[in-house]
Design a protein around this motif. Structure first.
Motif, PDB file in Angstrom:
ATOM      1  N   LYS A  85     -95.904  15.853 -84.079  1.00 21.61           N
ATOM      2  CA  LYS A  85     -95.096  16.961 -83.931  1.00 21.61           C
ATOM      3  C   LYS A  85     -96.072  18.001 -83.445  1.00 21.61           C
ATOM      4  O   LYS A  85     -95.567  18.864 -82.705  1.00 21.61           O
ATOM      5  CB  LYS A  85     -94.656  17.423 -85.472  1.00 21.61           C
ATOM      6  CG  LYS A  85     -93.701  16.572 -85.861  1.00 21.61           C
ATOM      7  CD  LYS A  85     -93.132  17.095 -87.264  1.00 21.61           C
ATOM      8  CE  LYS A  85     -92.105  15.956 -87.597  1.00 21.61           C
ATOM      9  NZ  LYS A  85     -91.528  16.261 -88.909  1.00 21.61           N
ATOM     10  N   LEU A  86     -97.546  17.976 -83.845  1.00 16.90           N
ATOM     11  CA  LEU A  86     -98.377  18.836 -83.303  1.00 16.90           C
ATOM     12  C   LEU A  86     -98.565  18.893 -81.651  1.00 16.90           C
ATOM     13  O   LEU A  86     -98.712  19.703 -80.925  1.00 16.90           O
ATOM     14  CB  LEU A  86     -99.751  19.028 -83.751  1.00 16.90           C
ATOM     15  CG  LEU A  86    -100.792  19.873 -83.511  1.00 16.90           C
ATOM     16  CD1 LEU A  86    -100.342  21.355 -83.693  1.00 16.90           C
ATOM     17  CD2 LEU A  86    -102.030  19.709 -84.417  1.00 16.90           C
ATOM     18  N   LEU A  87     -98.658  17.500 -81.206  1.00 23.41           N
ATOM     19  CA  LEU A  87     -98.478  17.057 -79.982  1.00 23.41           C
ATOM     20  C   LEU A  87     -97.260  17.643 -79.301  1.00 23.41           C
ATOM     21  O   LEU A  87     -97.440  18.329 -78.184  1.00 23.41           O
ATOM     22  CB  LEU A  87     -98.744  15.676 -79.709  1.00 23.41           C
ATOM     23  CG  LEU A  87     -99.269  15.267 -78.406  1.00 23.41           C
ATOM     24  CD1 LEU A  87    -100.514  15.746 -77.627  1.00 23.41           C
ATOM     25  CD2 LEU A  87     -99.242  13.680 -78.256  1.00 23.41           C
ATOM     26  N   ALA A 101     -88.325  24.813 -83.949  1.00 23.04           N
ATOM     27  CA  ALA A 101     -87.939  23.872 -85.084  1.00 23.04           C
ATOM     28  C   ALA A 101     -86.936  22.720 -84.982  1.00 23.04           C
ATOM     29  O   ALA A 101     -86.898  21.682 -85.456  1.00 23.04           O
ATOM     30  CB  ALA A 101     -87.312  25.013 -86.094  1.00 23.04           C
ATOM     31  N   SER A 102     -86.013  22.956 -83.938  1.00 21.93           N
ATOM     32  CA  SER A 102     -85.162  22.110 -83.479  1.00 21.93           C
ATOM     33  C   SER A 102     -85.897  20.867 -83.068  1.00 21.93           C
ATOM     34  O   SER A 102     -85.570  19.814 -83.204  1.00 21.93           O
ATOM     35  CB  SER A 102     -84.154  22.640 -82.663  1.00 21.93           C
ATOM     36  OG  SER A 102     -83.381  21.609 -82.003  1.00 21.93           O
ATOM     37  N   ILE A 103     -86.852  21.026 -82.114  1.00 21.35           N
ATOM     38  CA  ILE A 103     -87.638  20.093 -81.491  1.00 21.35           C
ATOM     39  C   ILE A 103     -88.504  19.224 -82.249  1.00 21.35           C
ATOM     40  O   ILE A 103     -88.516  17.908 -82.436  1.00 21.35           O
ATOM     41  CB  ILE A 103     -88.700  20.531 -80.267  1.00 21.35           C
ATOM     42  CG1 ILE A 103     -87.565  20.863 -79.006  1.00 21.35           C
ATOM     43  CG2 ILE A 103     -89.561  19.438 -79.909  1.00 21.35           C
ATOM     44  CD1 ILE A 103     -88.179  21.540 -77.947  1.00 21.35           C
ATOM     45  N   LEU A 104     -89.102  19.887 -83.186  1.00 23.69           N
ATOM     46  CA  LEU A 104     -90.154  19.132 -84.417  1.00 23.69           C
ATOM     47  C   LEU A 104     -89.263  18.780 -85.588  1.00 23.69           C
ATOM     48  O   LEU A 104     -89.897  18.051 -86.403  1.00 23.69           O
ATOM     49  CB  LEU A 104     -91.086  20.203 -84.674  1.00 23.69           C
ATOM     50  CG  LEU A 104     -91.891  20.609 -83.510  1.00 23.69           C
ATOM     51  CD1 LEU A 104     -92.995  21.740 -84.332  1.00 23.69           C
ATOM     52  CD2 LEU A 104     -92.815  19.666 -82.686  1.00 23.69           C
ATOM     53  N   LYS A 105     -88.110  19.256 -85.624  1.00 23.51           N
ATOM     54  CA  LYS A 105     -87.172  18.771 -86.781  1.00 23.51           C
ATOM     55  C   LYS A 105     -87.749  19.062 -87.853  1.00 23.51           C
ATOM     56  O   LYS A 105     -88.029  18.400 -89.046  1.00 23.51           O
ATOM     57  CB  LYS A 105     -86.818  17.286 -86.793  1.00 23.51           C
ATOM     58  CG  LYS A 105     -86.115  16.892 -85.546  1.00 23.51           C
ATOM     59  CD  LYS A 105     -85.730  15.196 -85.387  1.00 23.51           C
ATOM     60  CE  LYS A 105     -84.807  15.071 -84.265  1.00 23.51           C
ATOM     61  NZ  LYS A 105     -85.125  15.291 -83.001  1.00 23.51           N
ATOM     62  N   TYR A 114     -97.666  24.775 -87.796  1.00 20.06           N
ATOM     63  CA  TYR A 114     -98.000  24.160 -86.372  1.00 20.06           C
ATOM     64  C   TYR A 114     -98.726  25.059 -85.380  1.00 20.06           C
ATOM     65  O   TYR A 114     -99.669  24.715 -84.564  1.00 20.06           O
ATOM     66  CB  TYR A 114     -96.736  23.503 -85.648  1.00 20.06           C
ATOM     67  CG  TYR A 114     -96.207  22.432 -86.587  1.00 20.06           C
ATOM     68  CD1 TYR A 114     -96.736  21.200 -86.319  1.00 20.06           C
ATOM     69  CD2 TYR A 114     -95.245  22.369 -87.619  1.00 20.06           C
ATOM     70  CE1 TYR A 114     -96.524  20.137 -87.054  1.00 20.06           C
ATOM     71  CE2 TYR A 114     -94.999  21.348 -88.532  1.00 20.06           C
ATOM     72  CZ  TYR A 114     -95.471  20.233 -88.335  1.00 20.06           C
ATOM     73  OH  TYR A 114     -95.048  19.176 -88.976  1.00 20.06           O
ATOM     74  N   GLN A 115     -98.379  26.435 -85.360  1.00 23.03           N
ATOM     75  CA  GLN A 115     -98.973  27.393 -84.721  1.00 23.03           C
ATOM     76  C   GLN A 115    -100.562  27.500 -85.010  1.00 23.03           C
ATOM     77  O   GLN A 115    -101.353  27.431 -84.122  1.00 23.03           O
ATOM     78  CB  GLN A 115     -98.276  28.610 -84.898  1.00 23.03           C
ATOM     79  CG  GLN A 115     -96.912  28.667 -84.100  1.00 23.03           C
ATOM     80  CD  GLN A 115     -96.290  30.164 -84.675  1.00 23.03           C
ATOM     81  OE1 GLN A 115     -96.481  30.691 -85.521  1.00 23.03           O
ATOM     82  NE2 GLN A 115     -95.238  30.718 -83.635  1.00 23.03           N
ATOM     83  N   ASN A 116    -100.609  27.502 -86.284  1.00 23.21           N
ATOM     84  CA  ASN A 116    -102.143  27.672 -86.711  1.00 23.21           C
ATOM     85  C   ASN A 116    -102.970  26.575 -86.497  1.00 23.21           C
ATOM     86  O   ASN A 116    -103.989  26.465 -85.816  1.00 23.21           O
ATOM     87  CB  ASN A 116    -102.296  27.765 -88.214  1.00 23.21           C
ATOM     88  CG  ASN A 116    -103.529  27.727 -88.968  1.00 23.21           C
ATOM     89  OD1 ASN A 116    -104.328  28.373 -88.430  1.00 23.21           O
ATOM     90  ND2 ASN A 116    -103.511  27.106 -90.081  1.00 23.21           N
ATOM     91  N   ALA A 117    -102.399  25.272 -86.600  1.00 27.96           N
ATOM     92  CA  ALA A 117    -103.078  23.883 -86.388  1.00 27.96           C
ATOM     93  C   ALA A 117    -103.168  23.848 -84.948  1.00 27.96           C
ATOM     94  O   ALA A 117    -104.243  23.265 -84.579  1.00 27.96           O
ATOM     95  CB  ALA A 117    -102.104  22.803 -86.916  1.00 27.96           C
ATOM     96  N   ALA A 118    -102.481  24.317 -84.111  1.00 32.57           N
ATOM     97  CA  ALA A 118    -102.481  24.244 -82.538  1.00 32.57           C
ATOM     98  C   ALA A 118    -103.720  25.023 -82.135  1.00 32.57           C
ATOM     99  O   ALA A 118    -104.387  24.744 -80.986  1.00 32.57           O
ATOM    100  CB  ALA A 118    -101.445  24.731 -81.841  1.00 32.57           C
ATOM    101  N   GLY A 119    -104.105  26.124 -82.874  1.00 25.42           N
ATOM    102  CA  GLY A 119    -105.104  26.902 -82.586  1.00 25.42           C
ATOM    103  C   GLY A 119    -106.331  26.310 -82.817  1.00 25.42           C
ATOM    104  O   GLY A 119    -107.520  26.137 -82.095  1.00 25.42           O
ATOM    105  N   HIS A 120    -106.360  25.186 -83.785  1.00 25.01           N
ATOM    106  CA  HIS A 120    -107.564  24.426 -84.207  1.00 25.01           C
ATOM    107  C   HIS A 120    -107.719  23.320 -83.334  1.00 25.01           C
ATOM    108  O   HIS A 120    -108.870  22.524 -83.404  1.00 25.01           O
ATOM    109  CB  HIS A 120    -107.540  24.131 -85.779  1.00 25.01           C
ATOM    110  CG  HIS A 120    -107.612  25.282 -86.694  1.00 25.01           C
ATOM    111  ND1 HIS A 120    -108.862  26.125 -86.462  1.00 25.01           N
ATOM    112  CD2 HIS A 120    -107.056  25.871 -87.486  1.00 25.01           C
ATOM    113  CE1 HIS A 120    -108.535  27.025 -87.516  1.00 25.01           C
ATOM    114  NE2 HIS A 120    -107.268  26.985 -87.854  1.00 25.01           N
ATOM    115  N   VAL A 129    -107.042  12.452 -81.990  1.00 19.94           N
ATOM    116  CA  VAL A 129    -106.761  12.313 -83.627  1.00 19.94           C
ATOM    117  C   VAL A 129    -105.404  10.999 -83.978  1.00 19.94           C
ATOM    118  O   VAL A 129    -105.645  10.126 -84.886  1.00 19.94           O
ATOM    119  CB  VAL A 129    -106.286  13.629 -84.122  1.00 19.94           C
ATOM    120  CG1 VAL A 129    -105.586  13.321 -85.592  1.00 19.94           C
ATOM    121  CG2 VAL A 129    -107.315  14.559 -84.489  1.00 19.94           C
ATOM    122  N   ILE A 130    -104.569  10.917 -82.932  1.00 20.48           N
ATOM    123  CA  ILE A 130    -103.559  10.075 -83.240  1.00 20.48           C
ATOM    124  C   ILE A 130    -103.966   8.638 -82.923  1.00 20.48           C
ATOM    125  O   ILE A 130    -103.818   7.608 -83.474  1.00 20.48           O
ATOM    126  CB  ILE A 130    -102.383  10.385 -82.194  1.00 20.48           C
ATOM    127  CG1 ILE A 130    -101.524  11.514 -82.516  1.00 20.48           C
ATOM    128  CG2 ILE A 130    -101.272   9.156 -82.096  1.00 20.48           C
ATOM    129  CD1 ILE A 130    -100.485  12.223 -81.614  1.00 20.48           C
TER     130      ILE A 130
END
Length: 163
Positions: A85-87, A101-105, A114-120, A129-130
């Motif tokens: 989902k982060l990707l 929210a719609s795209i990531l379900k 996800y915004q926070n994780a995207a910064g990291h 990672v995947i």
């Protein structure tokens, strides 16, 4: 889970051990049932997403010492879902809360995670990672791993993801 018999048994344990009239706390649940509010897959996901190295390693150590309560396959599945989902987050053009929210379900409340994780984790790191998740899934099934237990695999994986 949704095993009503198991839930009923765990509630019976609490009723026997917690004094009548007192509130049931997370400490009671952890002590009598063994479910920790601090050491679970969702807390691991949050620690990984925010790159909280200390917390992620503490959770990994806890999981390694309690492998029956924390199967690696479940942890890998949850982390795979999060990083996938982060990707998708990285490659979504319209980053409005409703669209994401719609795209990531996911519930719009979790978009901030996800915004926070995207910064990291930039998109290239997420792809790596995947790949790590796939590698450790195979190792957990005995491919390219002859003897490392699941707990050790998880600790290695957490290190690779965070560093």
């Amino acid at each position: 889970g949704n095993d009503l018999g198991k839930i009923s048994n765990e509630l019976d344990k609490l009723m026997l051990n917690v004094p009548a009239g007192s509130d049931i706390t997370p400490d009671h649940i952890e002590h009598y049932i063994g479910i920790s509010k601090d050491y679970n897959n969702f807390e691991l996901q949050n620690a990984m997403g925010s790159r909280d190295v200390l917390k992620a390693n503490r959770i990994a150590l806890h999981f390694a010492s309690n492998p029956k309560n924390h199967p690696l396959v479940v942890t890998l599945s949850l982390l795979y879902g999060f990083f996938s989902k982060l990707l998708a987050y990285h490659y979504t053009g319209d980053k409005s809360k409703g669209n994401l929210a719609s795209i990531l379900k996911v519930n719009p409340y979790f978009i901030k995670d996800y915004q926070n994780a995207a910064g990291h984790y930039p998109a290239k790191k997420v792809v790596r990672v995947i790949g790590y998740l796939r590698e450790y899934d195979l190792k957990s099934k005995g491919i390219n791993n002859s003897s490392a237990p699941d707990g050790e695999l998880l600790k290695e994986l957490v290190y690779k993801i965070l560093h």
